[in-house]
Design an enzyme around this catalytic site. Structure first.
Site, PDB file in Angstrom:
ATOM      1  N   CYS A   1      -1.785  -9.537   1.704  1.00 41.32           N
ATOM      2  CA  CYS A   1      -2.145 -10.706   2.527  1.00 41.32           C
ATOM      3  C   CYS A   1      -3.620 -10.787   2.898  1.00 41.32           C
ATOM      4  CB  CYS A   1      -1.290 -10.750   3.781  1.00 41.32           C
ATOM      5  SG  CYS A   1      -1.659  -9.452   4.993  1.00 41.32           S
TER       6      CYS A   1
ATOM      7  N   CYS B   1      -3.274   8.030   6.112  1.00 43.06           N
ATOM      8  CA  CYS B   1      -3.175   8.395   4.702  1.00 43.06           C
ATOM      9  C   CYS B   1      -2.560   7.197   3.973  1.00 43.06           C
ATOM     10  CB  CYS B   1      -2.303   9.636   4.593  1.00 43.06           C
ATOM     11  SG  CYS B   1      -2.281  10.380   2.977  1.00 43.06           S
TER      12      CYS B   1
END
Length: 137
Positions: free
Chosen positions: A55, A124
């Site tokens: 997005c 991460c």
């Protein structure tokens, strides 16, 4: 549970599959994980902003990226705490904190409490879940 935003993006699986590559769909929509060390942004050092591949929401600034040695791009903080949501992940026989794009619900990776200061956190992130916009130099 990811709380809704005013500009929330809701698409069907068919719409996501039409927009994303098979690998992006597997990671972002089905919560797969790319192999460590295989991602495009793992050793990436250019200045700019990392965005959600689904997005385009700005997620992480290059200034917060560091080499954690984990095999995935790691950041010590999101660009905006409102851009990233968290959820408990008990898959794979362990308890972790999943990170998601708050706007579209895309799976990004996990956050751990073993990062550098000032936050002590390690976001991460799967490279394949990211886009990148270079800074104007």
């Amino acid at each position: 549970m990811v709380s809704k935003t005013a500009d929330q993006i809701d698409k069907t699986d068919v719409e996501w599959q039409a927009q994303l590559t098979a690998e992006q769909y597997a990671v972002c929509r089905q919560k797969a994980t790319e192999r460590p060390g295989s991602g495009h942004y793992y050793r990436h050092t250019e200045s700019g902003v990392y965005t959600c591949v689904c997005c385009d929401t700005p997620l992480f600034a290059s200034e917060t990226k560091y080499d954690s040695g984990s095999g995935w791009p790691s950041f010590w903080a999101p660009l905006d705490t409102q851009a990233v949501a968290t959820a408990v992940d008990v898959s794979h026989g362990m308890r972790r904190v999943e990170i998601l794009c708050r706007r579209c619900g895309s799976h990004l990776g996990h956050v751990f409490d073993d990062g550098p200061q000032p936050t002590g956190q390690r976001y991460c992130v799967n490279s394949i879940s990211l886009g990148f916009v270079a800074s104007d130099a």
